[in-house]
Write an enzyme that holds these catalytic residues in place. Structure first.
Site, mmCIF file in Angstrom:
data_model
loop_
_atom_site.group_PDB
_atom_site.id
_atom_site.type_symbol
_atom_site.label_atom_id
_atom_site.label_comp_id
_atom_site.label_asym_id
_atom_site.label_seq_id
_atom_site.Cartn_x
_atom_site.Cartn_y
_atom_site.Cartn_z
ATOM 1 N N PRO A 1 1.071 -0.953 -0.144
ATOM 2 C CA PRO A 1 0.286 0.429 0.174
ATOM 3 C C PRO A 1 0.455 1.185 -0.300
ATOM 4 C CG PRO A 1 -0.346 -1.518 2.005
ATOM 5 C CD PRO A 1 0.651 -2.365 1.769
ATOM 6 N N GLU A 2 0.780 2.118 -1.098
ATOM 7 C CA GLU A 2 1.248 3.432 -0.831
ATOM 8 C C GLU A 2 -0.034 4.763 -0.475
ATOM 9 O OE1 GLU A 2 3.241 4.230 -4.922
ATOM 10 O OE2 GLU A 2 3.139 2.009 -4.521
#
Ligand SMILES: [Zn+2]
Length: 285
Positions: free
Chosen positions: A2-3
């Protein structure tokens, strides 16, 4: 992994259910994720606590509690995520927020258990911890600050953008997309960027991240899902990441996949025509 857009999507999903609700019970199924607190103390502190709000700092999810009960910070790292529906893989549940009136549960799952859960006394303590380990949030950094940070290093621009101490929130996918939008080769030395290039890069960061948030992030394997278990839509509309041999959407040139120094195990995608290193500039060593 996840960014920023995926974490922002998680936060927006949690905002629909947590604020204003009381925690009947926090269930810690995997204490190994806890940092700086024990399961017993965290569970005791959370009993009956009311959620004031949910926010994001870089890739941190911050759950703020009312009545001086502090803040819980969850870092999903590689494989963490939240579920408002029954999780697809219940064996990966690490935390469960059991809510009151009406009863409901929010789950935090993490297949590889690399996420971290911490508790801070107040917003100031959380802010100090954040600033110690991370640069400014990628959606909040101003252009001058970005320029100063890039001028300090001759490392390639891609690894620099992914360095959370430089700015927080960008990982492999959004670094590639941002550099393509700016027309910069991923190995351009950061300190060689002109002010005009930095201005375009700064705008591209905001535009790419905003678009990705709108599309609820990127899912490319069994990893990231929205809080409702859905895939993010960004990679159906993106420009370069995962698109080797396809034509560049700007110039129809070939998209290439390469490995660059300092990014072990993470491929880089770029357009061989619109992202070239000017001949007067050499690659970083
Ligand atoms: Zn191109």
């Amino acid at each position: 992994m996840p960014e920023l857009p995926e974490v922002e999507t998680m936060v927006r999903g949690l905002r629909g259910v947590l604020p204003g609700r009381s925690l009947r019970r926090l269930e810690v199924r995997d204490p190994s994720l806890l940092q700086g607190c024990t399961a017993t103390s965290l569970v005791r502190r959370m009993r009956g606590a009311k959620v004031a709000g949910v926010s994001r700092r870089g890739k941190w999810v911050v759950v703020e509690l009312e009545d001086n009960r502090g803040l819980i910070v969850i870092q999903p790292r590689m494989t963490g995520g939240f579920w408002l529906i029954e999780p697809a893989r219940p064996e990966h549940i690490r935390l469960a927020f059991h809510l009151d009136k009406p009863e409901a549960t929010v789950w935090y799952c993490d297949a590889r258990r690399l996420g971290k859960v911490s508790w801070y006394r107040d917003a100031e303590a959380a802010e100090i911890a954040f600033c110690r380990s991370q640069g400014p949030d990628a959606l909040q950094i101003d252009r001058e600050d970005l320029a100063e940070r890039l001028a300090r290093t001759s490392r390639g621009i891609k690894p620099t953008l992914m360095d959370q101490k430089v700015l927080a929130g960008i990982g492999n996918i959004y670094a590639d997309e941002t550099l393509h939008r700016t027309g910069l080769h991923p190995e351009r030395p950061s300190s060689s960027l002109s002010l005009d290039e930095i201005a375009r890069l700064h705008s591209a960061i905001g535009e790419v991240l905003a678009r990705a948030i709108e599309l609820e992030g990127s899912s490319f394997d069994a990893g990231y899902r929205t809080v409702l278990g859905l895939e993010g839509g960004f990679l159906a509309q993106n420009s370069v990441y995962g698109r080797e041999h396809q034509p560049c959407p700007s110039c129809a040139g070939p998209i290439r996949k390469i490995r660059i120094a300092g990014l072990i195990g993470r491929p880089t995608y770029y357009c061989a025509v619109c992202q070239v290193i000017p001949t007067r500039i050499s690659r970083p060593r």
